[in-house]
Design a protein around this motif. Structure first.
Motif, PDB file in Angstrom:
ATOM      1  N   LEU A 145       0.821  -1.207   0.000  1.00 25.59           N
ATOM      2  CA  LEU A 145       0.000   0.000   0.000  1.00 25.59           C
ATOM      3  C   LEU A 145       0.853   1.253   0.000  1.00 25.59           C
ATOM      4  CD1 LEU A 145      -2.895  -0.982   2.438  1.00 25.59           C
ATOM      5  CD2 LEU A 145      -2.969  -0.826  -0.052  1.00 25.59           C
ATOM      6  N   ASP A 146       1.944   1.240   0.765  1.00 27.06           N
ATOM      7  CA  ASP A 146       2.839   2.398   0.775  1.00 27.06           C
ATOM      8  C   ASP A 146       3.436   2.628  -0.607  1.00 27.06           C
ATOM      9  OD1 ASP A 146       2.450   2.887   3.467  1.00 27.06           O
ATOM     10  OD2 ASP A 146       4.074   1.564   4.083  1.00 27.06           O
ATOM     11  N   ALA A 147       3.732   1.538  -1.295  1.00 26.14           N
ATOM     12  CA  ALA A 147       4.315   1.649  -2.634  1.00 26.14           C
ATOM     13  C   ALA A 147       3.371   2.378  -3.572  1.00 26.14           C
ATOM     14  CB  ALA A 147       4.645   0.260  -3.189  1.00 26.14           C
ATOM     15  N   PHE A 148       2.105   2.044  -3.518  1.00 25.73           N
ATOM     16  CA  PHE A 148       1.160   2.649  -4.453  1.00 25.73           C
ATOM     17  C   PHE A 148       0.786   4.078  -4.057  1.00 25.73           C
ATOM     18  CE2 PHE A 148       0.390  -1.920  -5.296  1.00 25.73           C
ATOM     19  CZ  PHE A 148       0.832  -1.908  -6.610  1.00 25.73           C
ATOM     20  N   LYS A 149       1.098   4.472  -2.823  1.00 26.11           N
ATOM     21  CA  LYS A 149       0.857   5.858  -2.428  1.00 26.11           C
ATOM     22  C   LYS A 149       1.784   6.822  -3.159  1.00 26.11           C
ATOM     23  CE  LYS A 149      -0.998   4.936   2.205  1.00 26.11           C
ATOM     24  NZ  LYS A 149      -0.720   5.010   3.666  1.00 26.11           N
ATOM     25  N   VAL A 150       2.931   6.335  -3.608  1.00 29.33           N
ATOM     26  CA  VAL A 150       3.851   7.201  -4.343  1.00 29.33           C
ATOM     27  C   VAL A 150       3.758   6.927  -5.845  1.00 29.33           C
ATOM     28  CG1 VAL A 150       5.457   7.543  -2.452  1.00 29.33           C
ATOM     29  CG2 VAL A 150       5.767   5.598  -3.982  1.00 29.33           C
ATOM     30  N   SER A 151       2.605   6.448  -6.284  1.00 32.12           N
ATOM     31  CA  SER A 151       2.318   6.224  -7.709  1.00 32.12           C
ATOM     32  C   SER A 151       3.243   5.205  -8.354  1.00 32.12           C
ATOM     33  CB  SER A 151       2.402   7.546  -8.484  1.00 32.12           C
ATOM     34  OG  SER A 151       1.485   8.471  -7.962  1.00 32.12           O
ATOM     35  N   ALA A 152       3.610   4.182  -7.609  1.00 28.90           N
ATOM     36  CA  ALA A 152       4.413   3.116  -8.203  1.00 28.90           C
ATOM     37  C   ALA A 152       3.541   2.304  -9.156  1.00 28.90           C
ATOM     38  CB  ALA A 152       4.971   2.208  -7.113  1.00 28.90           C
ATOM     39  N   LEU A 153       4.145   1.845 -10.227  1.00 27.01           N
ATOM     40  CA  LEU A 153       3.419   1.023 -11.189  1.00 27.01           C
ATOM     41  C   LEU A 153       3.175  -0.368 -10.642  1.00 27.01           C
ATOM     42  CD1 LEU A 153       2.421   0.669 -14.226  1.00 27.01           C
ATOM     43  CD2 LEU A 153       4.654  -0.364 -14.604  1.00 27.01           C
ATOM     44  N   THR A 194       8.942 -10.141 -16.124  1.00 27.68           N
ATOM     45  CA  THR A 194       8.441  -9.999 -17.490  1.00 27.68           C
ATOM     46  C   THR A 194       7.057  -9.377 -17.496  1.00 27.68           C
ATOM     47  OG1 THR A 194       9.717 -11.919 -18.234  1.00 27.68           O
ATOM     48  CG2 THR A 194       7.865 -11.251 -19.614  1.00 27.68           C
ATOM     49  N   ARG A 195       6.207  -9.825 -16.578  1.00 27.90           N
ATOM     50  CA  ARG A 195       4.855  -9.270 -16.498  1.00 27.90           C
ATOM     51  C   ARG A 195       4.897  -7.780 -16.139  1.00 27.90           C
ATOM     52  NH1 ARG A 195       2.836 -13.252 -14.055  1.00 27.90           N
ATOM     53  NH2 ARG A 195       3.363 -12.589 -11.941  1.00 27.90           N
ATOM     54  N   ARG A 209       3.665  -4.364 -18.334  1.00 28.39           N
ATOM     55  CA  ARG A 209       2.822  -3.282 -17.835  1.00 28.39           C
ATOM     56  C   ARG A 209       3.457  -1.925 -18.123  1.00 28.39           C
ATOM     57  NH1 ARG A 209       0.807  -3.698 -11.848  1.00 28.39           N
ATOM     58  NH2 ARG A 209      -0.483  -2.024 -12.674  1.00 28.39           N
ATOM     59  N   VAL A 210       4.780  -1.840 -17.952  1.00 30.81           N
ATOM     60  CA  VAL A 210       5.489  -0.588 -18.244  1.00 30.81           C
ATOM     61  C   VAL A 210       5.330  -0.223 -19.709  1.00 30.81           C
ATOM     62  CG1 VAL A 210       7.734   0.553 -18.309  1.00 30.81           C
ATOM     63  CG2 VAL A 210       7.160  -0.937 -16.383  1.00 30.81           C
ATOM     64  N   ARG A 211       5.526  -1.215 -20.582  1.00 29.97           N
ATOM     65  CA  ARG A 211       5.417  -0.965 -22.024  1.00 29.97           C
ATOM     66  C   ARG A 211       4.016  -0.516 -22.401  1.00 29.97           C
ATOM     67  NH1 ARG A 211       9.121  -6.166 -23.372  1.00 29.97           N
ATOM     68  NH2 ARG A 211      11.060  -5.066 -23.799  1.00 29.97           N
TER      69      ARG A 211
END
Length: 377
Positions: free
Chosen positions: A87-95, A108-109, A113-115
Motif C-alpha cells: 500500500l505504501d508503494a502505491f501511495k507514491v504512484s508506483a506502477l 516480465t509481467r 505493464r510498463v510498455r
C-alpha cells in the motif's frame, strides 16, 4: 527501454539486471547507495526505476518521493521482501511491486505493464489535439484517404506518391536532408537535376494536399524537409502492427478481431508499386511484423477453439507474403482437416509437397510429416 536499479544487496541487484537484459531491457545503472543513485538518476533519466524499499540511510519510498517532481516520464517498481509495503508503494504512484526473490516470470509481467503504460501515453500524446484523421495503406498500392473518404488521394505523379510514402515512414517531424532525399529517390540523377526534381515534387505534393483539404504539408527546414501533421492523426495497419510488436502486447478476446482485420487486410506486398532500393528494408521490416503478429494470432485462435474458416483465412493471407513458412502451412493444414476432413487435409499436404519439390527441392519438416502419417493411419 532503459532501466536503473537501486538495491543495497549487490548480488540481488546484479540478478535483477541479468533478468532485465535477458528480456530486452537496457540497464543503464545499478546502484547500492541510494544517495549516489539520487544524484545520478537525474542525469540518466531512466524510463523505469527498480527500487529496493528496505535500504539504510534512505528507503526506496523516500527516494521515490524525492524523485517524484524531478524526473518525468519514469515508472517506479518497488522490490521488497515484505508484502505489507504494497500500500505504501502505491501511495507514491508506483506502477508495481515485486517480491524477493525476483522471478523472471514476474519481472516480465511488470515490464509488459510498463510498455503498455508508455504505449498508452504515446498514443494519447500523438492524438492529443488532432482534429483530423487520415488513413494510410502501405500494403499493396500506396493510398492516402483523408477523413472518412473511401477514395484515395490522386497524386499528380508516381514520384509524388513515393516521396510522400517515404516521408511518412520516416516519422512525423523528422528532418530529412535534401541530399538524402535525392540519393534515395533520384539516385540516377546528378545533384543539380535531382535538386530540381525534389523541389518540383515537394511543390506538387503540397498542392495536392491543399487541393484535397488537408493541412498536412512538407516544410522546408535548413537543408531539407520534414512532414508536418500537427492536427492530423495518421492511421495505418503497418504502424499498428509495429506498435503491437514493439510493445510486446498480448492477443486476447478484446483485441483479436482488430488484429485479424489488420492481418487479413495486408494480403498484398508492402509498397508493391514502388521499385526503389529504399523500399527493401521497409518491406523486410513490416513483413516480419506482419508474420510474427499473424503467427501469434493463429496460435491464439487454435487455443481458443476459433472457427477453422477464420483461422484458414488468416493463414492464407500470411502465405501470400511467405508461401514457404512451415509454421503457417502447418496451421493451415490443421484447419483444412477441420473443414474438409481427412481428404481435404491430404490434398492440401500433397499440394504443399509438390510445391516444395518443384520450387526448392526440399520436403516438409519432420513434425509436419509425422502429422500427415498419423492422418493416413
Amino acid at each position: 527501454m532503459r532501466a536503473v536499479i537501486v538495491e543495497d544487496e549487490l548480488l540481488t541487484g546484479e540478478h535483477i539486471a541479468r533478468l532485465l537484459e535477458g528480456i530486452g531491457v537496457e540497464v543503464i545503472g545499478c546502484f547500492t547507495d541510494p544517495c549516489e543513485a539520487l544524484e545520478r538518476i537525474r542525469g540518466l533519466k531512466p524510463e523505469v526505476l527498480f527500487l529496493d524499499i528496505e535500504m539504510p540511510e534512505m528507503s526506496g519510498l523516500s527516494l521515490a518521493e524525492q524523485l517524484a517532481d524531478e524526473v518525468g516520464e519514469m515508472e517506479i517498481v518497488f522490490v521488497t521482501a515484505y508484502t505489507n509495503y504494497a500500500l505504501d508503494a502505491f501511495k507514491v504512484s508506483a506502477l508495481d511491486y515485486l517480491l524477493k526473490p525476483v522471478m523472471e516470470e514476474d519481472l516480465t509481467r511488470t515490464i509488459e505493464r510498463v510498455r503498455r503504460r508508455f504505449a498508452a501515453g504515446n498514443d494519447a500524446r500523438l492524438s492529443k489535439g488532432k482534429e483530423r484523421r487520415a488513413a494510410v495503406s502501405f500494403f499493396g498500392p500506396f493510398a492516402l484517404r483523408l477523413e472518412s473518404s473511401t477514395v484515395p488521394v490522386r497524386w499528380t505523379t508516381a514520384k509524388c506518391a513515393e516521396m510522400f510514402a517515404y516521408m511518412l515512414l520516416q516519422g512525423e517531424g523528422k528532418e530529412i536532408s535534401k541530399w538524402t532525399l535525392i540519393d534515395t529517390l533520384w539516385k540516377e540523377k546528378n545533384v543539380e537535376k535531382g535538386d530540381v526534381n525534389l523541389r518540383s515534387t515537394v511543390s506538387r505534393i503540397n498542392k495536392t494536399l491543399r487541393d484535397n483539404g488537408s493541412s498536412m504539408s512538407l516544410i522546408s527546414v535548413r537543408n531539407g524537409y520534414r512532414l508536418n501533421c500537427e492536427d492530423t492523426e495518421l492511421l495505418a495497419e503497418a504502424f499498428q502492427l509495429e506498435r503491437f510488436m514493439l510493445q510486446g502486447s498480448a492477443i486476447s478476446d478484446r483485441n483479436a478481431k482488430q488484429i485479424e482485420n489488420w492481418v487479413t487486410g495486408c494480403e498484398r506486398p508492402f509498397l508493391a508499386e514502388f521499385g526503389g532500393e529504399w523500399c527493401e528494408s521497409y518491406r523486410h521490416r513490416y513483413q516480419r511484423y506482419l508474420l510474427e503478429v499473424g503467427l501469434r494470432l493463429l496460435k491464439y485462435l487454435e487455443r481458443s477453439g476459433g472457427e477453422p474458416v477464420r483461422s484458414l483465412r488468416v493463414a492464407e493471407a500470411l502465405l501470400e507474403h511467405e508461401p514457404f513458412s512451415e509454421p503457417i502451412r502447418f496451421a493451415a493444414f490443421k484447419q483444412q482437416e477441420r473443414i474438409g476432413g481427412r481428404a481435404g487435409a491430404i490434398a492440401y499436404y500433397q499440394s504443399y509437397v509438390n510445391m516444395l519439390e518443384r520450387e526448392l527441392g526440399t520436403e516438409p519438416g519432420e513434425e509436419f510429416k509425422s502429422s500427415y502419417r498419423r492422418l493416413l493411419e
